[in-house]
Scaffold this motif. Structure first.
Motif, PDB file in Angstrom:
ATOM      1  N   SER A  35       0.812  -1.217   0.000  1.00  0.00           N
ATOM      2  CA  SER A  35       0.000   0.000   0.000  1.00  0.00           C
ATOM      3  C   SER A  35       0.848   1.271   0.000  1.00  0.00           C
ATOM      4  N   SER A  44      -8.686  -1.168   4.124  1.00  0.00           N
ATOM      5  CA  SER A  44      -8.729  -0.891   2.690  1.00  0.00           C
ATOM      6  C   SER A  44      -8.501   0.593   2.425  1.00  0.00           C
ATOM      7  N   LYS A  94     -11.645   2.111   0.528  1.00  0.00           N
ATOM      8  CA  LYS A  94     -12.818   2.352   1.376  1.00  0.00           C
ATOM      9  C   LYS A  94     -12.595   3.543   2.298  1.00  0.00           C
ATOM     10  N   CYS A 112      -3.806   2.788   6.870  1.00  0.00           N
ATOM     11  CA  CYS A 112      -4.131   1.519   6.213  1.00  0.00           C
ATOM     12  C   CYS A 112      -2.932   0.584   6.186  1.00  0.00           C
TER      13      CYS A 112
END
Length: 425
Positions: A54, A165, A168, A159
């Motif tokens: 991420s 997520s 989200k 995150c």
């Protein structure tokens, strides 16, 4: 090990050592003098702390923000906002708040938003006889929404730490960011009406259309990022890369306000900014690992929250802790330290990780301009040439209305989760 860690942290904070140095050096010293573990573990944790998929989106979002700040997007956004709301009572201040919300959606950086919008609007606000204390509060608070509205660097870090997520959390940030901005706009309107502050002449439909056309390329950036993620065309990392390329094309070939020399400087600044965030994350990982292996995090959580069975009380305590952290520490560092402590208990209580994300980020956004050490206060002071004492009367009302928004975000989870659920979250 823990006493050595805490003593080192305290000493380094007192002597105003950089947060990265304080976290990393304290962890290394604690391992070296407070345990039998091999100090080489520090190197492993430094690397492991940023070994996350991420985080690949982080450098692209930072690059995209810098490209947009240099490429003339902020001025066009501001002109569009003034054409839209400038005729309303307090419209110039409203345009400043609204432009900060949009620029926050482009930059993801609170100080960058204040600099980009504040430098353009401060002279005009002074010329229109807006009280200086009000201007200081407006600029300091308006930049804080950049932490909430996607793409937020702080959300990406949350995150990474929790496994939530990114997509989200981004889309939930839209609702939370709008709530923050709306509370400030309502206060601006009634304050301006009370003092009968000046406003712009109402823009004609033709003028509004021209402003919209000029700002269209800038307004498309959030659409590209969120639309790409939720259409399934790309991941958050892909969307970040696309937005960076798009911003470069807009700055070089559409607005033509960025030269190749400017582009090189933007690339260098983005590399430096990325390195600063990643080194901070690496250093904080060492601290988090030590707290985990020593069971201090579990003990501390039990002391603060162990007897709490009510969600309402739990979230209230979490808010207080985060507001205090936000006053003294950068949002990214606060997330890295606090999230691992409260996340397990929050999920055990059935609190959605996405909802928890927006609660934490909103607290830290308020902390960005909360006295005595809110970073936005110092950035605003550099623009307005006011000292802290002069700005405070103008800061308190914005702080009050944003705290009211925080309560809505905290205790109305269905509202915050509406868009993620609508998008299939």
């Amino acid at each position: 090990m823990v006493p050595v860690l805490l003593i080192c942290l305290l000493v380094l904070f007192v002597i105003s050592a950089p947060i990265t140095v304080a976290l990393g050096l304290s962890g290394f010293t604690a391992l070296l003098f407070g345990s039998n573990m091999d100090p080489m573990i520090v190197i492993q944790r430094l690397v492991g702390g940023i070994d996350s998929f991420s985080l690949m989106a982080l450098p692209f979002f930072i690059l995209s923000a810098n490209l947009m700040a240099t490429g003339g997007l902020s001025k066009r956004l501001l002109d569009w906002c003034r054409a839209l709301v400038g005729h309303v009572c307090g419209g110039i201040a409203m345009a400043t708040e609204l432009a900060s919300m949009f620029f926050g959606a482009l930059s993801g950086s609170s100080p960058a938003t204040i600099i980009a919008i504040g430098k353009l609007m401060y002279p005009d606000l002074v010329e229109r006889k807006y009280p200086k204390k009000f201007i200081g509060g407006l600029l300091a608070s308006s930049g804080s929404v950049a932490l909430i509205i996607p793409p937020s660097i702080t959300i990406i870090i949350y995150c990474t730490v929790t496994g939530a997520s990114v997509g989200k959390c981004f889309i939930a940030g839209i609702t939370a960011g709008v709530l923050f901005g709306l509370s400030s706009l309502i206060y601006i309107y009634f304050y301006s009406r009370k003092l009968n502050l000046p406003r712009d002449k109402r823009s004609s439909l033709a003028e509004l259309w021209r402003a919209t056309k000029k700002a269209f390329a800038a307004l498309m950036v959030p659409v590209i990022i969120l639309g790409g993620i939720y259409s399934g065309i790309c991941t958050p990392t892909d969307a970040a890369a696309v937005s960076a390329v798009y911003a470069m094309i807009v700055g070089l070939f559409i607005y033509k306000e960025m030269t190749l020399k400017d582009l090189w400087k933007v690339l260098v600044d983005s590399a430096v900014g990325t390195a600063q965030v990643l080194v901070l994350m690496s250093s904080a990982t060492i601290l988090g690992w030590i707290l985990t292996v020593s069971n201090l995090s579990t003990t501390l959580t039990n002391v603060l929250l162990g007897d709490v069975t009510s969600k309402v009380l739990f979230l209230l305590i979490v808010n207080i802790i985060l507001l205090i952290f936000g006053m003294f520490m950068d949002g990214s560092a606060s997330i890295l330290i606090v999230a691992p402590l409260v996340f397990p208990m929050a999920t055990a209580m059935g609190i959605n990780p996405v909802h928890l994300c927006l609660i934490m980020i909103s607290n830290l956004a308020i902390g960005m301009y909360t006295p005595p050490f809110g970073m936005n206060l110092f950035v605003t002071s550099g623009i307005t040439k006011q000292d802290m004492v002069e700005m405070l009367p103008g800061v308190w009302p914005f702080l009050a209305v944003n705290l009211a928004s925080l309560l809505v975000i905290t205790y109305c989870p269905d509202l915050i989760m509406f868009l993620p659920n609508l998008a299939g979250g």
